[in-house]
Write an enzyme that holds these catalytic residues in place. Sequence first.
Site, PDB file in Angstrom:
ATOM      1  N   GLY A   1     116.869  46.148  21.863  1.00 37.80           N
ATOM      2  CA  GLY A   1     115.539  45.713  21.619  1.00 37.80           C
ATOM      3  C   GLY A   1     114.287  46.042  22.409  1.00 37.80           C
TER       4      GLY A   1
ATOM      5  N   ALA B   1     119.504  38.243  21.462  1.00 33.31           N
ATOM      6  CA  ALA B   1     119.218  37.061  20.876  1.00 33.31           C
ATOM      7  C   ALA B   1     118.779  37.402  19.387  1.00 33.31           C
ATOM      8  CB  ALA B   1     118.044  36.289  21.525  1.00 33.31           C
ATOM      9  N   GLN B   2     119.145  36.141  18.454  1.00 31.09           N
ATOM     10  CA  GLN B   2     118.628  36.439  17.009  1.00 31.09           C
ATOM     11  C   GLN B   2     117.119  35.793  17.403  1.00 31.09           C
ATOM     12  OE1 GLN B   2     116.628  36.259  14.413  1.00 31.09           O
ATOM     13  NE2 GLN B   2     117.029  33.814  14.331  1.00 31.09           N
TER      14      GLN B   2
ATOM     15  N   THR C   1     111.834  30.840  26.603  1.00 32.00           N
ATOM     16  CA  THR C   1     110.625  31.223  25.466  1.00 32.00           C
ATOM     17  C   THR C   1     109.544  30.159  25.333  1.00 32.00           C
ATOM     18  OG1 THR C   1     109.829  31.556  23.286  1.00 32.00           O
ATOM     19  CG2 THR C   1     112.141  30.456  23.737  1.00 32.00           C
TER      20      THR C   1
ATOM     21  N   GLU D   1     108.283  29.198  22.829  1.00 30.79           N
ATOM     22  CA  GLU D   1     108.341  28.367  21.611  1.00 30.79           C
ATOM     23  C   GLU D   1     109.026  26.993  22.196  1.00 30.79           C
ATOM     24  OE1 GLU D   1     108.376  29.218  18.206  1.00 30.79           O
ATOM     25  OE2 GLU D   1     106.754  30.060  19.024  1.00 30.79           O
TER      26      GLU D   1
ATOM     27  N   TYR E   1     115.507  28.051  16.303  1.00 27.89           N
ATOM     28  CA  TYR E   1     115.557  29.268  17.447  1.00 27.89           C
ATOM     29  C   TYR E   1     114.954  28.583  18.662  1.00 27.89           C
ATOM     30  CZ  TYR E   1     113.358  32.947  20.391  1.00 27.89           C
ATOM     31  OH  TYR E   1     113.032  33.516  21.383  1.00 27.89           O
TER      32      TYR E   1
ATOM     33  N   LYS F   1     117.308  27.862  22.102  1.00 30.78           N
ATOM     34  CA  LYS F   1     116.668  28.459  23.392  1.00 30.78           C
ATOM     35  C   LYS F   1     116.681  27.298  24.380  1.00 30.78           C
ATOM     36  CE  LYS F   1     115.874  32.925  23.142  1.00 30.78           C
ATOM     37  NZ  LYS F   1     116.425  33.752  24.027  1.00 30.78           N
TER      38      LYS F   1
HETATM   39  P1  NDP Z   1     114.456  41.947  19.941  1.00 33.10           P
HETATM   40  O1  NDP Z   1     114.453  41.250  18.852  1.00 33.10           O
HETATM   41  O2  NDP Z   1     113.655  43.166  20.101  1.00 33.10           O
HETATM   42  O3  NDP Z   1     115.812  42.175  20.555  1.00 33.10           O
HETATM   43  C1  NDP Z   1     116.867  41.451  20.564  1.00 33.10           C
HETATM   44  C2  NDP Z   1     118.159  42.230  21.087  1.00 33.10           C
HETATM   45  O4  NDP Z   1     119.232  41.390  20.902  1.00 33.10           O
HETATM   46  C3  NDP Z   1     118.452  43.565  20.243  1.00 33.10           C
HETATM   47  O5  NDP Z   1     118.970  44.510  20.930  1.00 33.10           O
HETATM   48  C4  NDP Z   1     119.744  43.133  19.440  1.00 33.10           C
HETATM   49  O6  NDP Z   1     120.267  44.208  18.846  1.00 33.10           O
HETATM   50  C5  NDP Z   1     120.374  41.900  20.349  1.00 33.10           C
HETATM   51  N1  NDP Z   1     121.243  41.211  19.606  1.00 33.10           N
HETATM   52  C6  NDP Z   1     121.186  40.344  18.577  1.00 33.10           C
HETATM   53  N2  NDP Z   1     122.316  39.695  18.705  1.00 33.10           N
HETATM   54  C7  NDP Z   1     123.178  39.965  19.339  1.00 33.10           C
HETATM   55  C8  NDP Z   1     124.472  39.624  19.736  1.00 33.10           C
HETATM   56  N3  NDP Z   1     125.238  38.677  18.901  1.00 33.10           N
HETATM   57  N4  NDP Z   1     125.225  40.481  20.809  1.00 33.10           N
HETATM   58  C9  NDP Z   1     124.742  41.252  21.381  1.00 33.10           C
HETATM   59  N5  NDP Z   1     123.160  41.490  21.175  1.00 33.10           N
HETATM   60  C10 NDP Z   1     122.585  41.091  20.077  1.00 33.10           C
HETATM   61  O7  NDP Z   1     113.892  40.739  21.107  1.00 33.10           O
HETATM   62  P2  NDP Z   1     112.892  40.962  22.267  1.00 33.10           P
HETATM   63  O8  NDP Z   1     113.121  42.058  23.227  1.00 33.10           O
HETATM   64  O9  NDP Z   1     111.444  41.031  21.685  1.00 33.10           O
HETATM   65  O10 NDP Z   1     113.113  39.743  23.278  1.00 33.10           O
HETATM   66  C11 NDP Z   1     114.189  39.960  24.343  1.00 33.10           C
HETATM   67  C12 NDP Z   1     114.568  38.402  24.366  1.00 33.10           C
HETATM   68  O11 NDP Z   1     113.566  37.614  24.985  1.00 33.10           O
HETATM   69  C13 NDP Z   1     115.108  37.370  23.259  1.00 33.10           C
HETATM   70  O12 NDP Z   1     115.954  36.778  23.843  1.00 33.10           O
HETATM   71  C14 NDP Z   1     113.900  36.844  22.625  1.00 33.10           C
HETATM   72  O13 NDP Z   1     114.348  35.717  22.186  1.00 33.10           O
HETATM   73  C15 NDP Z   1     113.190  36.525  24.060  1.00 33.10           C
HETATM   74  N6  NDP Z   1     111.875  36.071  24.201  1.00 33.10           N
HETATM   75  C16 NDP Z   1     111.194  37.178  23.524  1.00 33.10           C
HETATM   76  C17 NDP Z   1     109.591  37.197  23.760  1.00 33.10           C
HETATM   77  C18 NDP Z   1     108.642  38.175  23.077  1.00 33.10           C
HETATM   78  O14 NDP Z   1     107.530  37.688  22.799  1.00 33.10           O
HETATM   79  N7  NDP Z   1     109.244  39.412  22.727  1.00 33.10           N
HETATM   80  C19 NDP Z   1     108.914  35.961  24.201  1.00 33.10           C
HETATM   81  C20 NDP Z   1     110.029  34.838  24.654  1.00 33.10           C
HETATM   82  C21 NDP Z   1     111.357  35.231  24.835  1.00 33.10           C
HETATM   83  P3  NDP Z   1     120.194  44.824  17.602  1.00 33.10           P
HETATM   84  O15 NDP Z   1     119.425  45.989  17.843  1.00 33.10           O
HETATM   85  O16 NDP Z   1     121.705  45.397  17.147  1.00 33.10           O
HETATM   86  O17 NDP Z   1     119.518  43.770  16.553  1.00 33.10           O
HETATM   87  P1  GDR Z   2     106.838  33.733  17.101  1.00 32.95           P
HETATM   88  O1  GDR Z   2     105.983  35.260  16.738  1.00 32.95           O
HETATM   89  O2  GDR Z   2     107.270  33.165  16.131  1.00 32.95           O
HETATM   90  O3  GDR Z   2     105.558  33.631  17.856  1.00 32.95           O
HETATM   91  O4  GDR Z   2     107.924  34.134  18.116  1.00 32.95           O
HETATM   92  P2  GDR Z   2     105.805  36.028  15.352  1.00 32.95           P
HETATM   93  O5  GDR Z   2     105.150  37.111  15.529  1.00 32.95           O
HETATM   94  O6  GDR Z   2     106.904  35.983  14.236  1.00 32.95           O
HETATM   95  O7  GDR Z   2     104.918  34.759  14.632  1.00 32.95           O
HETATM   96  C1  GDR Z   2     103.441  34.567  15.341  1.00 32.95           C
HETATM   97  C2  GDR Z   2     102.661  33.416  14.435  1.00 32.95           C
HETATM   98  O8  GDR Z   2     102.189  34.422  13.503  1.00 32.95           O
HETATM   99  C3  GDR Z   2     102.366  33.444  12.237  1.00 32.95           C
HETATM  100  N1  GDR Z   2     102.444  34.246  11.021  1.00 32.95           N
HETATM  101  C4  GDR Z   2     103.404  35.128  10.686  1.00 32.95           C
HETATM  102  N2  GDR Z   2     104.389  35.815  11.382  1.00 32.95           N
HETATM  103  C5  GDR Z   2     105.074  36.525  10.720  1.00 32.95           C
HETATM  104  N3  GDR Z   2     106.122  36.910  11.653  1.00 32.95           N
HETATM  105  N4  GDR Z   2     105.020  37.242   9.652  1.00 32.95           N
HETATM  106  C6  GDR Z   2     103.743  36.853   9.048  1.00 32.95           C
HETATM  107  O9  GDR Z   2     103.596  37.440   7.906  1.00 32.95           O
HETATM  108  C7  GDR Z   2     102.815  35.728   9.716  1.00 32.95           C
HETATM  109  N5  GDR Z   2     101.838  35.297   9.154  1.00 32.95           N
HETATM  110  C8  GDR Z   2     101.316  34.360   9.972  1.00 32.95           C
HETATM  111  C9  GDR Z   2     103.714  32.595  12.312  1.00 32.95           C
HETATM  112  O10 GDR Z   2     103.638  31.677  11.452  1.00 32.95           O
HETATM  113  C10 GDR Z   2     103.664  32.153  13.966  1.00 32.95           C
HETATM  114  O11 GDR Z   2     102.719  31.286  14.167  1.00 32.95           O
HETATM  115  C11 GDR Z   2     108.016  35.359  18.824  1.00 32.95           C
HETATM  116  C12 GDR Z   2     109.583  35.819  19.147  1.00 32.95           C
HETATM  117  O12 GDR Z   2     109.303  36.987  19.940  1.00 32.95           O
HETATM  118  C13 GDR Z   2     110.288  34.864  19.567  1.00 32.95           C
HETATM  119  O13 GDR Z   2     111.534  35.604  19.848  1.00 32.95           O
HETATM  120  C14 GDR Z   2     109.592  34.533  21.173  1.00 32.95           C
HETATM  121  O14 GDR Z   2     110.416  33.587  21.609  1.00 32.95           O
HETATM  122  C15 GDR Z   2     107.978  33.973  20.672  1.00 32.95           C
HETATM  123  O15 GDR Z   2     107.354  34.932  20.175  1.00 32.95           O
HETATM  124  C16 GDR Z   2     107.565  33.647  22.276  1.00 32.95           C
END
Ligand code: NDP
Ligand code: GDR
Length: 344
Positions: free
Chosen positions: A12, A83-84, A126, A128, A150, A154
């Site tokens: 990820g 994570a999902q 997060t 969230e 989600y 979390k």
């Molecule tokens: P990504 O969606 O980019 O990455 C998620 C990773 O988890 C991928 O490598 C995915 O694998 C893997 N994964 C999903 N399901 C499983 C499973 N069952 N077993 C093992 N691996 C799995 O997320 P980010 O890098 O953006 O975020 C990292 C973490 O931080 C996450 O837990 C997210 O919820 C949390 N987070 C992220 C924020 C953000 O703004 N980015 C903010 C706050 C929290 P695959 O490549 O196969 O899909």
């Molecule tokens: P978020 O990120 O839900 O904050 O979660 P996302 O970018 O999906 O949405 C941010 C805001 O934008 C609004 N939005 C849209 N979002 C998406 N994806 N697509 C659209 O077309 C769109 N239009 C408007 C959403 O409604 C939302 O309010 C991310 C993820 O990385 C989580 O795993 C993490 O925990 C949080 O950030 C912090």
Amino acid sequence: MSKTILITGVTGQDGSYLAKLMLERGDKVVGGVRRTSSDNTWRLAELGVLDDVELIDLDIAEITNILRTIERVKPDEIYNLAAQSFVRTSFDHPIYTADIDALGPARFLEVVRTVNPTIRFYQASTSEMYGKAAETPQSERTPFHPRSPYAVSKLYAHWITINYRESYGLHACCGILFNHESPLRGREFVTRKITAGLAQVKYGQLKTLAFGNLDAKRDWGFAGEYVDGIRRILQAPQASDYVLATGHAESVRRFIELAAPHFGFALEWRGAGPQEIGVDTKSGRTLIEIDPSHYRPAEVDALVGAAQKAEHELGWRAQVTLPDLVAMMAEADERRVRDGKPLN
Ligand code: NDP
Ligand code: GDR
């Protein structure tokens, strides 16, 4: 001294940046990859570290897989980033999301407690979890009000991590991270959807882009520097939980306005509600439309974090501003599309 680091979710966005950071610091990095039918190591490749990470099969749905991995790898530190992670999807897959995002960390904690309680454990919490936020800005002391399956999952993970720390003395920490983005962000998330989408519109690969709620506000930072905050959280002598954020929030609408000029568009908004459109006044073309299918059953309207605890105790502070982040992402996507490289 060199450590052995186990990163789940290494394919990820955060996992890739964290792997690179730990390798640069001289640590051994073992990265957990769940088996899929397609290769998803492009981020590690783009950061130039694919050959340096030991990739292993690891699905956090499977406790026996976690047990054997920890027994074999013998990590000093585990960063559970798997994570999902897509909020919208969690409304359609609430049970699956709970299995991975809530029970996944619980499985890890139970195995760590049983096999080697000296392993340090990081859980990716997060912003969230604040959801319908009780106060602004949000800090470690702000009450939680999650607004999606989600976020609820979390929140369980957050409290079970704290519970194992309090019950069994594990060095287990949560980073409550606000949104952090980068050129390696997944394309379903709104920031990357904007920069990749506008690049495709510019080069004629797409006609228009459709979004949901343009007025949602988020505290967007740069993932490349948040992973250093993650590392610091686990190095603190006393295990604790920390917010990482920039302290500034902007709307999705503003992000689009900042991105559009990078692609040569002069954006103007017309209309309101689901009929609102974003028009390029130079060409008269409609670039942006609203598609209500992107609305969420329950929305998180605005989040902005207070990261003073991380600054005081860990010496971490976000430096990259939103305009710089937008520029970085826009340039990367423009280059990919112009050069015929995959957007991934
Ligand atoms: P990504 O969606 O980019 O990455 C998620 C990773 O988890 C991928 O490598 C995915 O694998 C893997 N994964 C999903 N399901 C499983 C499973 N069952 N077993 C093992 N691996 C799995 O997320 P980010 O890098 O953006 O975020 C990292 C973490 O931080 C996450 O837990 C997210 O919820 C949390 N987070 C992220 C924020 C953000 O703004 N980015 C903010 C706050 C929290 P695959 O490549 O196969 O899909
Ligand atoms: P978020 O990120 O839900 O904050 O979660 P996302 O970018 O999906 O949405 C941010 C805001 O934008 C609004 N939005 C849209 N979002 C998406 N994806 N697509 C659209 O077309 C769109 N239009 C408007 C959403 O409604 C939302 O309010 C991310 C993820 O990385 C989580 O795993 C993490 O925990 C949080 O950030 C912090």
